[in-house]
Design an enzyme around this catalytic site. Sequence first.
Site, PDB file in Angstrom:
ATOM      1  N   HIS A 145     -15.921   0.468  40.506  1.00 22.42           N
ATOM      2  CA  HIS A 145     -16.350   0.834  41.866  1.00 22.42           C
ATOM      3  C   HIS A 145     -16.542  -0.419  42.720  1.00 22.42           C
ATOM      4  O   HIS A 145     -16.466  -1.543  42.208  1.00 22.42           O
ATOM      5  CB  HIS A 145     -17.601   1.707  41.841  1.00 22.42           C
ATOM      6  CG  HIS A 145     -18.756   1.127  41.083  1.00 22.42           C
ATOM      7  ND1 HIS A 145     -19.701   0.326  41.655  1.00 22.42           N
ATOM      8  CD2 HIS A 145     -19.110   1.228  39.773  1.00 22.42           C
ATOM      9  CE1 HIS A 145     -20.595  -0.035  40.756  1.00 22.42           C
ATOM     10  NE2 HIS A 145     -20.258   0.490  39.602  1.00 22.42           N
ATOM     11  N   TYR A 199     -29.384   3.034  45.029  1.00 23.08           N
ATOM     12  CA  TYR A 199     -30.784   2.599  44.994  1.00 23.08           C
ATOM     13  C   TYR A 199     -31.475   3.202  46.213  1.00 23.08           C
ATOM     14  O   TYR A 199     -30.958   3.095  47.331  1.00 23.08           O
ATOM     15  CB  TYR A 199     -30.883   1.081  45.106  1.00 23.08           C
ATOM     16  CG  TYR A 199     -30.249   0.309  43.965  1.00 23.08           C
ATOM     17  CD1 TYR A 199     -31.001  -0.083  42.869  1.00 23.08           C
ATOM     18  CD2 TYR A 199     -28.895  -0.048  43.990  1.00 23.08           C
ATOM     19  CE1 TYR A 199     -30.435  -0.810  41.822  1.00 23.08           C
ATOM     20  CE2 TYR A 199     -28.323  -0.773  42.951  1.00 23.08           C
ATOM     21  CZ  TYR A 199     -29.095  -1.152  41.872  1.00 23.08           C
ATOM     22  OH  TYR A 199     -28.532  -1.861  40.845  1.00 23.08           O
ATOM     23  N   PRO A 236     -34.941  -4.693  36.211  1.00 22.78           N
ATOM     24  CA  PRO A 236     -33.607  -4.088  36.181  1.00 22.78           C
ATOM     25  C   PRO A 236     -33.000  -3.813  37.566  1.00 22.78           C
ATOM     26  O   PRO A 236     -31.828  -3.449  37.657  1.00 22.78           O
ATOM     27  CB  PRO A 236     -33.834  -2.774  35.424  1.00 22.78           C
ATOM     28  CG  PRO A 236     -35.277  -2.461  35.611  1.00 22.78           C
ATOM     29  CD  PRO A 236     -35.975  -3.778  35.690  1.00 22.78           C
ATOM     30  N   LYS A 284     -28.937  -7.200  36.354  1.00 23.23           N
ATOM     31  CA  LYS A 284     -28.472  -8.530  35.933  1.00 23.23           C
ATOM     32  C   LYS A 284     -28.685  -8.844  34.447  1.00 23.23           C
ATOM     33  O   LYS A 284     -28.073  -9.784  33.924  1.00 23.23           O
ATOM     34  CB  LYS A 284     -29.181  -9.620  36.752  1.00 23.23           C
ATOM     35  CG  LYS A 284     -28.800  -9.634  38.226  1.00 23.23           C
ATOM     36  CD  LYS A 284     -27.375 -10.087  38.396  1.00 23.23           C
ATOM     37  CE  LYS A 284     -26.880  -9.996  39.804  1.00 23.23           C
ATOM     38  NZ  LYS A 284     -25.511  -9.476  39.919  1.00 23.23           N
ATOM     39  N   TYR A 318     -25.006  -9.555  44.211  1.00 24.07           N
ATOM     40  CA  TYR A 318     -24.863  -8.379  43.343  1.00 24.07           C
ATOM     41  C   TYR A 318     -23.578  -8.501  42.514  1.00 24.07           C
ATOM     42  O   TYR A 318     -23.550  -8.163  41.325  1.00 24.07           O
ATOM     43  CB  TYR A 318     -24.856  -7.096  44.192  1.00 24.07           C
ATOM     44  CG  TYR A 318     -25.091  -5.844  43.381  1.00 24.07           C
ATOM     45  CD1 TYR A 318     -26.335  -5.564  42.835  1.00 24.07           C
ATOM     46  CD2 TYR A 318     -24.056  -4.934  43.151  1.00 24.07           C
ATOM     47  CE1 TYR A 318     -26.564  -4.425  42.072  1.00 24.07           C
ATOM     48  CE2 TYR A 318     -24.264  -3.788  42.394  1.00 24.07           C
ATOM     49  CZ  TYR A 318     -25.527  -3.540  41.867  1.00 24.07           C
ATOM     50  OH  TYR A 318     -25.743  -2.413  41.111  1.00 24.07           O
TER      51      TYR A 318
HETATM   52  C1  PHB Z   1     -28.271   1.879  34.785  1.00 26.32           C
HETATM   53  O1  PHB Z   1     -27.237   2.528  34.985  1.00 26.32           O
HETATM   54  O2  PHB Z   1     -28.937   2.040  33.748  1.00 26.32           O
HETATM   55  C2  PHB Z   1     -28.713   0.892  35.809  1.00 26.32           C
HETATM   56  C3  PHB Z   1     -27.959   0.730  36.962  1.00 26.32           C
HETATM   57  C4  PHB Z   1     -28.371  -0.197  37.913  1.00 26.32           C
HETATM   58  C5  PHB Z   1     -29.530  -0.923  37.709  1.00 26.32           C
HETATM   59  C6  PHB Z   1     -30.278  -0.758  36.552  1.00 26.32           C
HETATM   60  C7  PHB Z   1     -29.867   0.168  35.594  1.00 26.32           C
HETATM   61  O3  PHB Z   1     -29.936  -1.816  38.646  1.00 26.32           O
END
Ligand code: PHB
Length: 392
Positions: A73, A201, A293, A297, A385
Site C-alpha cells: 500500500h 490511525y 507501536p 517501527k 513513516y
Molecule cells: C499492526 O498491524 O499490528 C500495527 C499497525 C500499525 C502500527 C502498529 C501496529 O503502528
Amino acid sequence: MRRTQVAIIGGGPAGILLSHLLHRHDIDSIVLERQTKAYVLKRIRAGVLEYGSVKLLRDAGAGERMDREGHAHDGAWIAWQDRAPFLIDTKTYAGRPMMSHGQTAITEELYRIRERDGGRIVEEAENVRLHNLTSSAPSVTYDKGAVTETLECDFVAGCDGFHGVSRHSIPKETLKIFERAYPFGWLGIMSETPPVGDVIYARHERGFALASLRNPNLSRYYIQCGLDTEIADWPDDRFWDELKRRFPDDIGRKIVTGPSIEKSIAPLRSFVAEPLRYGRLFLAGDAAHIVPPTGAKGLNLAISDVFYLQRALAAHFANGDDRYLERYSDMALRRVWAAERFSWWLTKLLHVFPDDDAFETRIKLSEFDHLHRSKHARAMVAEQYAGLPFED
Ligand code: PHB
Ligand code: APR
C-alpha cells in the site's frame, strides 16, 4: 563443548534473520531460544514493513511469502474525529510503498528457510549466560534439560528482546539508558473478519484507535486504554462499540465485526540502551530499544540493526576489516533515535494524555490542521513513516 562463529541469543525475528543472513555469507551461527518454536510463532506482534525491510527480505531470498500474502500500500491514513482523513502518502512523498505483513508470518517463514538450510536453532535453551565478552574468546552457557552446555564463539549477538539476558550482561556503568513510559496502553484484538482495507490511525476525544490488517480475512484493531484495564472487562461487543465510536462515522460503518481470536494489552514505552556493543557482544532489536507501536517501527528497527550487524560481521570474517563493527553502535543508533523521535511525536499527537488540558488539546488540533493543509508537513511525516535509507 560446541563451537560456532556467532552465538545468537534469541530466536525472534532479529535473531533468526541474522542467522539467515550470516549463512548467506558462509558464517556459522547457533541460535539459542528460551521458548519453544511453537510459542515464538504464536506471538502476535507488528504488521507494517518499511520498503527497506521489504527489499532486504526479498534480496535475502526470504520475500516470496511476503509478496504472495502481504498487502502492498501507499502509506497509512490519519483520521481526526469529524475532519476528513488524510493519507501519509509514502509513495508520493518518499518514493517508497509500504507493506502490511504480520511479524508472525515473517518469523514463521524465516524458521522454515533456516531449517531448510540446516540452520542450528536450540529451543528451550534455559539460563543462558554470557562469558568473557571483552576477551577474544567469549562463550555462552545454557541449560538444555538437565544438561549444562557450553558454546564457544567469536561473537555474541544479543537478539533476545527487551526481557533478555544480553543487555543485562553489560556492566551497568557502561550502559546509558534513556526511557519514557506513557500513561496508557493499547488493547488489541485480532478477528477473522474482512479488514477496512487500509491502515488508519484515529485520534478521538475518547482516545486513540487503529485499524490494521493481516490478510483479506484477518483484521487487527487497537484502542488506547488505561494502564489498569482488565481484558475481562472488554468482551468483544464492548470493544467493537468503543472502536467504532473513535473513528469518523463513515469509517466506523465499514468495520466488520465478529468474534475475536486474540485479545491483549500492551503498555507503551520508549527505551534506548547505549552503546549497542560491549567487547564481542552486539545488541540488536528489542534487546536494545523499544518504541511505542504508533509509528510501526519496532520490527523495522530490528531488521535495520540486523542488516548493519551482518554486514559488519561479514567484513570481519571475509578480510579482517573491522571498520563496520567499530561503527555498528553509532550507525544503528542514528536510525534508532530517528525512529524513537518519530514514534514519540506520533504517540503524543494521536493519544489523549490524562493531563492534556484545553490548551494542549487545541495545540494538537492545530498541528493536525497544519498536516492537513501543508503538503510539506505531510511530506515530513511520510518520509519518516516510509523509513530512512540504510547508511553505506
Ligand atoms: C499492526 O498491524 O499490528 C500495527 C499497525 C500499525 C502500527 C502498529 C501496529 O503502528
Ligand atoms: N535466552 C534466550 N532467548 C531469550 C531470552 C533468554 N534469556 N530472553 C528472551 N529470549 C527470546 C524470546 O523468547 C524471543 O523469542 O528472544 C526472542 C526475542 O524476540 P523479540 O522479542 O521478538 O525481539 P526481536 O527479535 O528484537 O524483534 C523485535 O518484536 O516486540 C517486537 O516490536 C518489536 O517487532 C519488533 C520485534
